[in-house]
Design a protein around this motif. Structure first.
Motif, PDB file in Angstrom:
ATOM      1  N   PRO A  70       0.718  -1.194   0.070  1.00 25.79           N
ATOM      2  CA  PRO A  70       0.495   0.487   0.083  1.00 25.79           C
ATOM      3  C   PRO A  70       0.715   1.295  -0.022  1.00 25.79           C
ATOM      4  O   PRO A  70       1.890   1.487   0.253  1.00 25.79           O
ATOM      5  CB  PRO A  70      -0.715  -0.641   1.302  1.00 25.79           C
ATOM      6  N   LYS A  83      -4.973  14.565   0.083  1.00 26.65           N
ATOM      7  CA  LYS A  83      -4.467  14.039   0.997  1.00 26.65           C
ATOM      8  C   LYS A  83      -4.968  11.798   0.617  1.00 26.65           C
ATOM      9  O   LYS A  83      -6.583  12.907   0.471  1.00 26.65           O
ATOM     10  CB  LYS A  83      -4.188  14.374   2.203  1.00 26.65           C
ATOM     11  N   SER A  84      -4.532  11.376  -0.278  1.00 26.21           N
ATOM     12  CA  SER A  84      -5.268  10.029  -0.144  1.00 26.21           C
ATOM     13  C   SER A  84      -5.500   9.691   1.033  1.00 26.21           C
ATOM     14  O   SER A  84      -4.846   9.412   2.125  1.00 26.21           O
ATOM     15  CB  SER A  84      -4.961   9.641  -1.295  1.00 26.21           C
ATOM     16  N   LYS A  85      -6.574   8.577   0.732  1.00 23.02           N
ATOM     17  CA  LYS A  85      -6.283   7.631   2.216  1.00 23.02           C
ATOM     18  C   LYS A  85      -5.464   6.953   1.697  1.00 23.02           C
ATOM     19  O   LYS A  85      -5.016   6.664   0.804  1.00 23.02           O
ATOM     20  CB  LYS A  85      -7.991   6.980   1.098  1.00 23.02           C
ATOM     21  N   VAL A  86      -5.693   5.591   2.195  1.00 25.79           N
ATOM     22  CA  VAL A  86      -4.095   4.506   2.376  1.00 25.79           C
ATOM     23  C   VAL A  86      -4.865   3.779   0.449  1.00 25.79           C
ATOM     24  O   VAL A  86      -5.847   3.435   0.368  1.00 25.79           O
ATOM     25  CB  VAL A  86      -3.292   3.749   3.212  1.00 25.79           C
ATOM     26  N   ILE A 109       4.316   6.554   3.791  1.00 26.33           N
ATOM     27  CA  ILE A 109       4.330   5.506   4.676  1.00 26.33           C
ATOM     28  C   ILE A 109       5.607   4.868   3.737  1.00 26.33           C
ATOM     29  O   ILE A 109       6.584   4.527   4.653  1.00 26.33           O
ATOM     30  CB  ILE A 109       3.940   4.565   4.006  1.00 26.33           C
TER      31      ILE A 109
ATOM     32  N   LEU B 113      -2.694  -3.309   6.591  1.00 22.80           N
ATOM     33  CA  LEU B 113      -3.627  -1.786   5.946  1.00 22.80           C
ATOM     34  C   LEU B 113      -5.006  -0.824   7.680  1.00 22.80           C
ATOM     35  O   LEU B 113      -5.686  -0.186   7.257  1.00 22.80           O
ATOM     36  CB  LEU B 113      -4.875  -2.009   5.423  1.00 22.80           C
ATOM     37  N   GLU B 140       4.774   1.708  10.827  1.00 20.60           N
ATOM     38  CA  GLU B 140       3.485   2.901  10.065  1.00 20.60           C
ATOM     39  C   GLU B 140       2.636   1.685   9.346  1.00 20.60           C
ATOM     40  O   GLU B 140       1.746   3.145   9.390  1.00 20.60           O
ATOM     41  CB  GLU B 140       4.634   3.407   8.425  1.00 20.60           C
ATOM     42  N   HIS B 141       2.093   0.832   9.126  1.00 20.98           N
ATOM     43  CA  HIS B 141       1.421  -0.138   8.772  1.00 20.98           C
ATOM     44  C   HIS B 141      -0.006   0.072   9.397  1.00 20.98           C
ATOM     45  O   HIS B 141      -0.893   0.618   9.337  1.00 20.98           O
ATOM     46  CB  HIS B 141       1.091  -1.141   8.066  1.00 20.98           C
ATOM     47  N   LEU B 144      -2.023   3.848   9.458  1.00 15.84           N
ATOM     48  CA  LEU B 144      -2.906   4.801   8.340  1.00 15.84           C
ATOM     49  C   LEU B 144      -4.310   5.341   8.645  1.00 15.84           C
ATOM     50  O   LEU B 144      -4.806   4.685   9.794  1.00 15.84           O
ATOM     51  CB  LEU B 144      -3.213   3.645   7.102  1.00 15.84           C
ATOM     52  N   ASN B 145      -4.315   6.098   7.682  1.00 10.52           N
ATOM     53  CA  ASN B 145      -5.590   6.780   7.905  1.00 10.52           C
ATOM     54  C   ASN B 145      -5.751   8.076   8.604  1.00 10.52           C
ATOM     55  O   ASN B 145      -6.627   8.909   9.104  1.00 10.52           O
ATOM     56  CB  ASN B 145      -6.632   5.770   7.695  1.00 10.52           C
ATOM     57  N   ASP B 147      -3.475   8.693  11.761  1.00  9.60           N
ATOM     58  CA  ASP B 147      -2.623   9.021  12.425  1.00  9.60           C
ATOM     59  C   ASP B 147      -2.462   8.611  13.750  1.00  9.60           C
ATOM     60  O   ASP B 147      -1.535   8.944  14.921  1.00  9.60           O
ATOM     61  CB  ASP B 147      -2.451  10.606  13.341  1.00  9.60           C
TER      62      ASP B 147
END
Lengths: 120, 322
Positions: A70, A83-86, A109, B113, B140-141, B144-145, B147
């Motif tokens: 991702p 700013k996109s979502k993942v 990321i 994710l 970091e995974h 996501l989305n 913070d």
């Protein structure tokens, strides 16, 4: 004599028409191809391609993740203009650029992945 | 137990305690596992295959714990279509250790994710492990989305800031750091001002003979900055730990085992329980490495760390899932 003038005029008109038609077709094909390839950024192998993309004001740019990991698309400015979502594999994100300028962005990321959109 | 004389550093051009041949040798450990003993800052290492010949007393101290990393629950691509199964194998390995470890450290990328069900699955599988306590830092995974809000809610009880904290076990001071938040374009992992200030204060009261174990997701040493495998402000953090005689730094993120000794600090990265990544610079990108299915478990692993009180020695043992 009158007949030969007529033929000449007819041939000339035909020639102009042919050229115009070829130009028209060629021009149309080129612009549509440009539009399609230049407004899409492919994310693959931990990089944005093309890394620098130039578009006109009002253009919509679509990022598509072709990687098996991702990624995100986040503008570098403090205001986070976009700013996109993942984005998982094959997911897309689009943004319409309404102002001229240079818009650097990165993957939040994998911050070593950077790119920019130049809006003219 | 004898020291491996042939592993002594002959050329140390960077004055970093490791020569090129030694580094390449560390690289060769990736996937095969290594056993290490640190004594007064000196590290002795053995291939896991040589473990039966080593004195068991040296691996059975008064404190032992296990590090697991990079479960990436939710990942389902060709490099490993069943990351739940390989995490279960890791748990089986932990449960089969001759000395039950007191607790587990998970150095991040629990999920792939940041989905709630991914965290739930990992929690469920880890409940099957004998050690009941698990200490986490986020990858970091895992942030996501949002913070890292969900991570903090699930695992960050009693932590500061984005999830950093410390605790003491049998005289060893453990410090969990977060270096995956607010990453800057073009940069590496970041600890940030607030966390560094907290760290300085956290270790101020400790005597220099206290063994320190630092754990964080992204390596706190420059493994390969070109791929983002390092932390921009780690030097500041390590400066605060200079006075200590024994510092061990445990990281994940790069999905392979690597070690490096720098003065009194030993750096160690753990293998992933999910999928391997290529050696630094050995591929176009750090993407998942596809290995034949029958070899996958030999490149995934767990890390078993033992501490012998009174000698300030930590033993790091890597075990593959094969």
């Amino acid at each position: 004599m009158k007949r030969s003038v007529f033929v000449l005029v007819a041939l000339t008109l035909l020639a102009i028409g042919l050229v115009a038609s070829v130009e028209g077709r060629g021009g149309f094909a080129l612009s549509s191809q440009d539009k399609a390839s230049m407004t899409e950024v492919k994310i693959d192998n931990f990089s944005f391609g093309p890394a620098a993309l130039t578009v006109g004001v009002g253009s919509s740019v679509t990022w598509i993740n072709r990687d098996d990991i991702p990624h995100t698309v986040v503008s570098t400015d403090d205001a986070k203009t976009f700013k996109s979502k993942v984005l998982d594999t094959d997911e897309k994100f689009s943004f319409t650029f309404t102002k001229a300028g240079t818009f650097p962005y990165f993957c939040s990321i994998h911050p070593k992945m950077t790119g920019k959109v130049i809006v003219q | 137990m004898s020291r491996k004389k042939k592993d002594e550093i002959i050329y140390d051009h960077n004055n970093d305690g490791i020569d090129r041949r030694g580094f390449l040798k560390c690289m060769a450990w990736a996937g095969t596992g290594a056993f290490c003993v640190i004594q007064g800052g000196v590290l002795n290492s053995y291939a896991l295959s040589r473990m039966p010949q080593t004195n068991e007393k040296d691996t059975m101290g008064e404190l032992s714990f296990v590090q697991i990393s990079d479960s990436h629950m939710g990942f389902n691509k060709a490099a490993n279509p069943d990351v739940a199964a390989t995490l279960k194998v890791a748990v089986d390995k932990i449960n089969a250790l001759p000395t039950p470890p007191e607790f587990m450290l998970h150095t991040g990328d629990i999920s792939h994710l940041s989905k709630p069900e991914e965290f739930d699955t990992v929690d469920q599988i880890l409940k099957g492990a004998k050690p009941t306590d698990v200490f986490y830092v986020p990858g970091e995974h895992d942030a996501l989305n949002d913070d890292g809000k969900q991570f903090l809610k699930r695992y960050g009880k009693g932590s500061k800031g984005a999830g950093w904290y410390s605790f003491d076990k049998k005289g060893v001071h453990f410090i969990g750091l977060v270096n995956v938040m607010n990453l800057k374009a073009g940069g590496l992992g970041t600890l940030g001002h607030d966390q560094l200030e907290w760290l300085e204060d956290d270790v101020k009261h400790l005597t220099s003979s206290t063994p320190i174990v630092v754990f964080a997701h992204i390596p706190l040493w420059s493994v390969y900055p070109e791929w983002g495998w390092g932390t921009d402000d780690s030097a500041q953090a390590l400066a605060y730990l200079k006075k200590f005689g024994s510092v061990t730094v445990l990281n994940g993120h790069i999905h392979q085992t690597l070690q490096k000794v720098e003065g009194k600090v030993t750096f160690h990265t753990a293998a992933s329980t999910a999928f391997p990544q290529p050696q630094p610079g050995k591929a176009d990108s750090p993407g998942p490495m596809k290995v034949p299915a029958d070899q996958l478990r030999s490149v995934l692993g767990i890390t078993d760390v033992g501490y012998v009180q009174g000698r300030h020695a930590l033993a790091v043992v890597d075990s593959t899932l094969a």
